[in-house]
Enzyme design. Structure first.
Site, PDB file in Angstrom:
ATOM      1  N   GLU A  36      -2.157  11.796  -8.796  1.00 35.80           N
ATOM      2  CA  GLU A  36      -1.723  10.393  -8.710  1.00 35.80           C
ATOM      3  C   GLU A  36      -1.885   9.877  -7.287  1.00 35.80           C
ATOM      4  O   GLU A  36      -2.024  10.665  -6.354  1.00 35.80           O
ATOM      5  CB  GLU A  36      -0.270  10.262  -9.179  1.00 35.80           C
ATOM      6  CG  GLU A  36       0.705  11.114  -8.396  1.00 35.80           C
ATOM      7  CD  GLU A  36       2.102  11.190  -9.033  1.00 35.80           C
ATOM      8  OE1 GLU A  36       2.214  11.109 -10.263  1.00 35.80           O
ATOM      9  OE2 GLU A  36       3.067  11.332  -8.268  1.00 35.80           O
ATOM     10  N   LYS A  63      -0.990   8.471  -3.605  1.00 40.77           N
ATOM     11  CA  LYS A  63       0.124   8.567  -2.668  1.00 40.77           C
ATOM     12  C   LYS A  63       0.305   7.173  -2.087  1.00 40.77           C
ATOM     13  O   LYS A  63      -0.637   6.591  -1.527  1.00 40.77           O
ATOM     14  CB  LYS A  63      -0.200   9.578  -1.570  1.00 40.77           C
ATOM     15  CG  LYS A  63       0.943   9.824  -0.616  1.00 40.77           C
ATOM     16  CD  LYS A  63       0.676  11.094   0.189  1.00 40.77           C
ATOM     17  CE  LYS A  63       1.845  11.500   1.047  1.00 40.77           C
ATOM     18  NZ  LYS A  63       2.335  10.512   1.953  1.00 40.77           N
ATOM     19  N   ASP A  91       1.732   4.354   0.352  1.00 44.53           N
ATOM     20  CA  ASP A  91       2.182   4.277   1.738  1.00 44.53           C
ATOM     21  C   ASP A  91       3.277   3.222   1.838  1.00 44.53           C
ATOM     22  O   ASP A  91       3.014   2.043   2.055  1.00 44.53           O
ATOM     23  CB  ASP A  91       0.994   3.910   2.640  1.00 44.53           C
ATOM     24  CG  ASP A  91       1.327   4.104   4.100  1.00 44.53           C
ATOM     25  OD1 ASP A  91       2.360   4.736   4.392  1.00 44.53           O
ATOM     26  OD2 ASP A  91       0.555   3.628   4.954  1.00 44.53           O
ATOM     27  N   TYR A  93       7.962   8.017  -9.029  1.00 45.01           N
ATOM     28  CA  TYR A  93       7.118   9.166  -9.301  1.00 45.01           C
ATOM     29  C   TYR A  93       7.848  10.505  -9.349  1.00 45.01           C
ATOM     30  O   TYR A  93       7.211  11.555  -9.408  1.00 45.01           O
ATOM     31  CB  TYR A  93       6.008   9.247  -8.255  1.00 45.01           C
ATOM     32  CG  TYR A  93       6.507   9.089  -6.829  1.00 45.01           C
ATOM     33  CD1 TYR A  93       7.365  10.018  -6.265  1.00 45.01           C
ATOM     34  CD2 TYR A  93       6.128   7.990  -6.054  1.00 45.01           C
ATOM     35  CE1 TYR A  93       7.838   9.883  -4.975  1.00 45.01           C
ATOM     36  CE2 TYR A  93       6.598   7.835  -4.759  1.00 45.01           C
ATOM     37  CZ  TYR A  93       7.449   8.790  -4.218  1.00 45.01           C
ATOM     38  OH  TYR A  93       7.926   8.646  -2.947  1.00 45.01           O
ATOM     39  N   LYS A 121      -4.913  14.346   1.932  1.00 44.27           N
ATOM     40  CA  LYS A 121      -5.198  13.202   2.808  1.00 44.27           C
ATOM     41  C   LYS A 121      -6.703  13.011   2.925  1.00 44.27           C
ATOM     42  O   LYS A 121      -7.407  13.944   3.315  1.00 44.27           O
ATOM     43  CB  LYS A 121      -4.628  13.473   4.210  1.00 44.27           C
ATOM     44  CG  LYS A 121      -3.119  13.594   4.249  1.00 44.27           C
ATOM     45  CD  LYS A 121      -2.515  12.219   4.230  1.00 44.27           C
ATOM     46  CE  LYS A 121      -1.115  12.247   4.787  1.00 44.27           C
ATOM     47  NZ  LYS A 121      -0.560  10.932   4.924  1.00 44.27           N
ATOM     48  N   CYS A 126     -11.829 -15.742  34.670  1.00 42.90           N
ATOM     49  CA  CYS A 126     -11.748 -16.044  33.242  1.00 42.90           C
ATOM     50  C   CYS A 126     -13.136 -16.390  32.717  1.00 42.90           C
ATOM     51  O   CYS A 126     -13.812 -17.240  33.299  1.00 42.90           O
ATOM     52  CB  CYS A 126     -10.788 -17.212  33.022  1.00 42.90           C
ATOM     53  SG  CYS A 126     -10.871 -17.882  31.350  1.00 42.90           S
ATOM     54  N   CYS A 142     -13.089 -20.407  31.797  1.00 40.05           N
ATOM     55  CA  CYS A 142     -12.952 -21.484  32.786  1.00 40.05           C
ATOM     56  C   CYS A 142     -13.260 -21.041  34.208  1.00 40.05           C
ATOM     57  O   CYS A 142     -13.331 -21.859  35.114  1.00 40.05           O
ATOM     58  CB  CYS A 142     -11.556 -22.085  32.727  1.00 40.05           C
ATOM     59  SG  CYS A 142     -10.302 -20.988  33.401  1.00 40.05           S
ATOM     60  N   CYS A 194      -5.587 -15.289  32.182  1.00 36.80           N
ATOM     61  CA  CYS A 194      -6.129 -16.448  32.864  1.00 36.80           C
ATOM     62  C   CYS A 194      -4.932 -17.356  33.143  1.00 36.80           C
ATOM     63  O   CYS A 194      -4.236 -17.750  32.212  1.00 36.80           O
ATOM     64  CB  CYS A 194      -7.136 -17.158  31.960  1.00 36.80           C
ATOM     65  SG  CYS A 194      -7.490 -18.833  32.532  1.00 36.80           S
ATOM     66  N   CYS A 232      -7.220 -24.170  30.988  1.00 37.89           N
ATOM     67  CA  CYS A 232      -8.354 -23.391  30.491  1.00 37.89           C
ATOM     68  C   CYS A 232      -8.642 -23.823  29.051  1.00 37.89           C
ATOM     69  O   CYS A 232      -7.747 -23.828  28.209  1.00 37.89           O
ATOM     70  CB  CYS A 232      -8.036 -21.903  30.525  1.00 37.89           C
ATOM     71  SG  CYS A 232      -9.297 -20.892  29.720  1.00 37.89           S
TER      72      CYS A 232
HETATM   73  S1  IVH Z   1       6.413  13.269  -4.712  1.00 37.78           S
HETATM   74  C1  IVH Z   1       9.692  16.386  -3.634  1.00 37.78           C
HETATM   75  N1  IVH Z   1       4.623  11.439  -5.200  1.00 37.78           N
HETATM   76  O1  IVH Z   1       5.055  10.698   0.421  1.00 37.78           O
HETATM   77  C2  IVH Z   1       8.460  15.565  -3.500  1.00 37.78           C
HETATM   78  N2  IVH Z   1       5.658  11.431  -3.080  1.00 37.78           N
HETATM   79  O2  IVH Z   1       4.510  12.520   2.578  1.00 37.78           O
HETATM   80  C3  IVH Z   1       8.689  14.175  -3.854  1.00 37.78           C
HETATM   81  N3  IVH Z   1       4.950   9.570  -1.640  1.00 37.78           N
HETATM   82  O3  IVH Z   1       8.310  11.935   0.663  1.00 37.78           O
HETATM   83  C4  IVH Z   1       7.592  13.338  -3.462  1.00 37.78           C
HETATM   84  N4  IVH Z   1       3.546   8.662  -3.067  1.00 37.78           N
HETATM   85  O4  IVH Z   1       7.954   9.375   0.172  1.00 37.78           O
HETATM   86  C5  IVH Z   1       5.476  11.940  -4.301  1.00 37.78           C
HETATM   87  N5  IVH Z   1       3.054   9.863  -5.811  1.00 37.78           N
HETATM   88  C6  IVH Z   1       3.903  10.349  -4.916  1.00 37.78           C
HETATM   89  C7  IVH Z   1       4.076   9.758  -3.650  1.00 37.78           C
HETATM   90  C8  IVH Z   1       4.962  10.336  -2.749  1.00 37.78           C
HETATM   91  C9  IVH Z   1       4.096   8.565  -1.860  1.00 37.78           C
HETATM   92  C10 IVH Z   1       5.702   9.755  -0.383  1.00 37.78           C
HETATM   93  C11 IVH Z   1       7.111  10.254  -0.548  1.00 37.78           C
HETATM   94  C12 IVH Z   1       7.095  11.607   0.099  1.00 37.78           C
HETATM   95  C13 IVH Z   1       6.025  11.412   1.122  1.00 37.78           C
HETATM   96  C14 IVH Z   1       5.486  12.746   1.619  1.00 37.78           C
END
Ligand code: IVH
Length: 734
Positions: free
Chosen positions: A115, A117, A119, A227, A315, A409, A412, A427, A432
């Site tokens: 799945e 991740k 941010d 999740y 990553k 600058c 000018c 500047c 300007c």
């Molecule tokens: S599972 C015990 N699933 O990434 C593990 N985490 O870098 C529970 N995160 O602490 C986390 N997407 O805040 C999980 N699909 C995903 C996620 C996810 C983002 C975050 C989460 C975690 C951090 C770790």
């Protein structure tokens, strides 16, 4: 059925309906009713809650607008620790992850879920008997901040699980994020308001969740995706995929895309497919997560102190490319800051052609030893503008040329300067053209003086022709001058024309009588936004008044001196006490005008920390200092003099009295002589603030007949309870 029962039934029905429509709108993107109909339902529910507060429910969708601001977040222990994930950076490491699991579980077959991740900011929601009772941030993993009020404002998060038999406890973990397009719009707005834009959606999201005023959070485009599970009681899941589908049915959003996969090879082959889809997600994706699907294996696999062994993050390497740095150009911004920009040989990066990248400032160029002609590595991570990461020194030929920031600058020609403590080179020339252009565009913009027809190219050309060397010069223009003003070139002339000239002159005429707030904003004072200008205008009579403002002076001094006297505490306790008294006097003056609130904490009572801005009313110390500095600067003094010479004396619009001075009110029950909205208006008109729920920050509870739970709460917190006639008496004092 009694009347009360009927009303209660109607309220419950409306709550369920509104939440159902929320879900259709925010989750399924398939609304069944118009926004208008939705608003009508919500209004009806709010009216019923106002009239029968004792029947209101703790999961009413009306809670989503936010409640009274908090003093701080309560720290709460997690029922189960919130762990993190270990990271892998290549497919080989994922194979190792798989091998380790096989070693630990030699006799089991299992599958994976892949799945995205997300941010964002990790969150743990606790539903008890189906009702959202608590939302905690991760904090240190063991305890987190209680941000329930903020989370309730997120429309897509159900206040009540949409299941027929809710479990006793369902703790669900996920990520709060700021929608990418909402983030872009928010930053545009912040820049217009003179506020610092957020660096990225994650920062914006984290900043929003830290707000103590949930009403502000309600305005931010936040969303959540879930999740994982924490504590469970009365419900269990065989697999992760089962958990996800349960969450989805219960009304909690899950990732828009995930795969159940047999074998790590298949996971590896799908990683690129997931990456390719990231642009279509409403959140920023910072990797992939791979989890064992069979939850009954989790216990056997266990976890390290930091992370579980049944899941791992992958990553993606940020996309990078090499290209030649052809030239370094220098841009001049509104406040005169010079920024070096790398002009690159075009290169493909994350699907776009990159020709320029920022080099930030001279120090950065020196640190990375960037030279013109170098082959450089450029990187584009997520939505961020491309940056030069490093120089490929192995590819140097010796012909590369070091770069020096210009002494003059580039626009000018003025000699540049560097202010104490700043890396930026500026500047200093207020005339300007580079600075003037953005300043002028701000001056004529709608929220400032709204000079129709004078933006864009007209601004540029007026500056180019030397007709305007400061915004106030606009007032010297005549319609004859404008009528024949050439917007084209000498070869291909294009006149502004009589119609446009009349429009501009007409708006300039109107601008002369615009209120103080507009003028204050129009002046282009650094850090001062529209709202700040409005606040200052409300407390001052004229621009001269602002220039000499004792209020702004108090705000600045309160901060500066609170810092400065700290060492005195030990060195000279008597002098320290005296200084504290002086500070307290200043602080109390600010409390009296309704901008600041004295914190109740006794431990802080002798320092500045006890004065905090109420609900975004008034201005903070940086803005106050900037306003005073501007008013007394060459630019400000000249502007005021020019205004005086054109007879422009902006005043504050019809000021209502300020007897209620930022005092916060909650209204409850039926008032004898007026409706609640009427009472609310009256309070605001006299400087008060109306909130919907009682807290220890509430100054007064205005209570009428049949006041219910709010009255009880106010009494238990020792909040002043007043009647309508007492309110009228307070107002009449003015
Ligand atoms: S599972 C015990 N699933 O990434 C593990 N985490 O870098 C529970 N995160 O602490 C986390 N997407 O805040 C999980 N699909 C995903 C996620 C996810 C983002 C975050 C989460 C975690 C951090 C770790």
């Amino acid at each position: 059925m009694t009347d009360a029962d009927k009303i209660k039934e109607e309220m419950r029905w409306l709550e369920a309906e509104i939440e159902r429509h929320n879900r259709l709108y925010y989750q399924d993107a398939m609304p069944e009713i118009s926004d208008y109909e939705y608003d009508q339902q919500l209004k009806k529910l709010e009216a019923l809650e106002a009239a029968h507060p004792e029947l209101a429910s703790g999961t009413s969708p009306s809670l989503r607008v936010g409640g009274a601001p908090l003093d701080g977040f309560e720290s709460v222990a997690h029922a189960q620790p919130m762990k993190s994930l270990s990271n892998t950076y290549n497919k080989g490491e994922l194979v190792e992850f798989d091998e380790r699991i096989r070693r630990l579980l030699p006799d089991h077959s299992f599958s994976y879920v892949l799945e995205p991740k997300i941010d964002g900011v990790a969150i743990s929601l606790r539903y008890e008997n189906g009702v959202l009772v608590q939302a905690l941030t991760r904090g240190d993993g063991v305890t987190g901040d209680n941000v329930t009020a903020n989370i309730r404002t997120i429309q897509s998060i159900p206040l009540r699980l949409q299941v027929t038999e809710p479990p006793a406890v369902l703790e669900v973990r996920g990520e709060i994020y700021m929608d990418k397009s909402g983030f872009a719009a928010l930053n545009v707005q912040r820049q217009e308001d003179g506020l610092e834009p957020f660096a990225n959606p994650r920062n914006a999201c984290a900043g929003s969740l830290k707000q103590l005023d949930s009403k502000l959070v309600a305005k931010r485009p936040l969303d959540g995706i879930f999740y994982a599970a924490g504590e469970l009681d009365g419900v269990s899941f065989d697999t992760h995929a089962d958990l996800l589908s349960y969450l989805k049915d219960a009304g909690l959003k899950t990732a828009p895309k995930y795969w159940r996969v047999d074998g790590i090879e298949l996971v590896n082959s799908l990683l690129d497919d997931l990456y390719a889809q990231r642009e279509s997600f409403p959140f920023e994706m910072d990797g992939a997560v791979i989890k064992v699907n069979e939850r009954h294996l989790y216990e056997q696999l266990g976890s390290t102190a930091k992370s579980p062994r049944w899941a791992v993050a992958y990553k993606y390497a940020p996309e990078q490319a090499q290209t030649r740095l052809l030239e370094i150009t220098v841009q001049v911004g509104r406040t005169g800051v010079l920024t070096p920009v790398a002009e690159l040989e075009a290169v493909q990066l994350s699907g776009t052609t990159v020709r320029r990248a920022t080099l930030h400032n001279a120090e950065e160029i020196e640190r990375k030893d960037v030279r013109v002609g170098d082959i450089v590595v450029v990187e584009k991570a997520g939505e961020i503008i491309p940056a030069v990461v490093r120089v490929v020194t192995e590819k140097r030929t010796g012909d590369e040329l070091p770069f020096q920031m210009p002494q003059a600058c580039p626009v000018c020609g003025s000699e540049v300067e560097r202010r104490d403590g700043e890396v930026a080179i500026r500047c200093p020339n207020l005339q300007c053209p580079a600075q003037l252009k953005t300043w002028l565009e701000h001056f004529v913009s709608r929220d400032a003086l709204d000079i129709e027809g004078a933006g864009g190219i007209v601004c540029d050309k007026l500056i180019e022709a030397g007709l305007v060397t400061s915004p106030m010069d606009l007032f010297t223009l005549t319609s004859e001058q404008l009528d024949t003003f050439n917007l084209g070139s000498a070869d291909a002339p294009r006149m502004l024309g009589a119609k446009n000239a009349v429009k501009i002159i007409g708006s300039l005429q109107k601008a002369k009588t615009k209120p103080l707030a507009n003028w204050l904003f129009a002046m282009g004072i650094p850090k001062l936004g529209k709202v700040g200008a409005q606040n200052i205008a409300e407390k001052h009579d004229s621009l001269n008044d602002v220039a000499l403002s004792a209020i702004l002076d108090d705000i600045v001094k309160l901060n500066e001196r609170a810092e400065a006297i700290k060492p005195l505490k030990k060195e000279d306790p008597v002098a320290y006490e005296k200084e504290c008294d002086a500070l307290e006097e200043m602080g109390d003056r600010l409390v009296a005008i309704g901008w600041y609130k004295k914190s109740a904490s006794r431990s802080q009572t002798r320092t500045m920390a006890k004065y905090t801005l109420i609900n975004q009313q008034g201005v903070g110390s940086k803005t106050a200092a900037s306003v005073l500095e501007f008013m007394n600067s060459e630019r400000g003094v000249k502007m005021l003099a020019q205004m005086a010479s054109y007879d422009i004396t902006p005043r504050t619009e019809q000021k209502s009295s300020a007897v209620l001075n930022g005092k916060s009110f909650v209204i409850t029950g039926t008032l004898p002589g007026m409706g609640r909205s009427e009472a609310s208006k009256l309070i605001v008109q006299h400087g008060g603030i109306v909130s919907s729920s009682v807290s220890k920050n509430t100054d007064y509870l205005l209570a009428g007949e049949k006041a219910g739970s709010k009255l009880k709460k106010a009494e238990s917190l020792g909040v002043n309870v007043i009647s309508e006639s007492e309110l009228m008496a307070m107002i009449a004092e003015s």
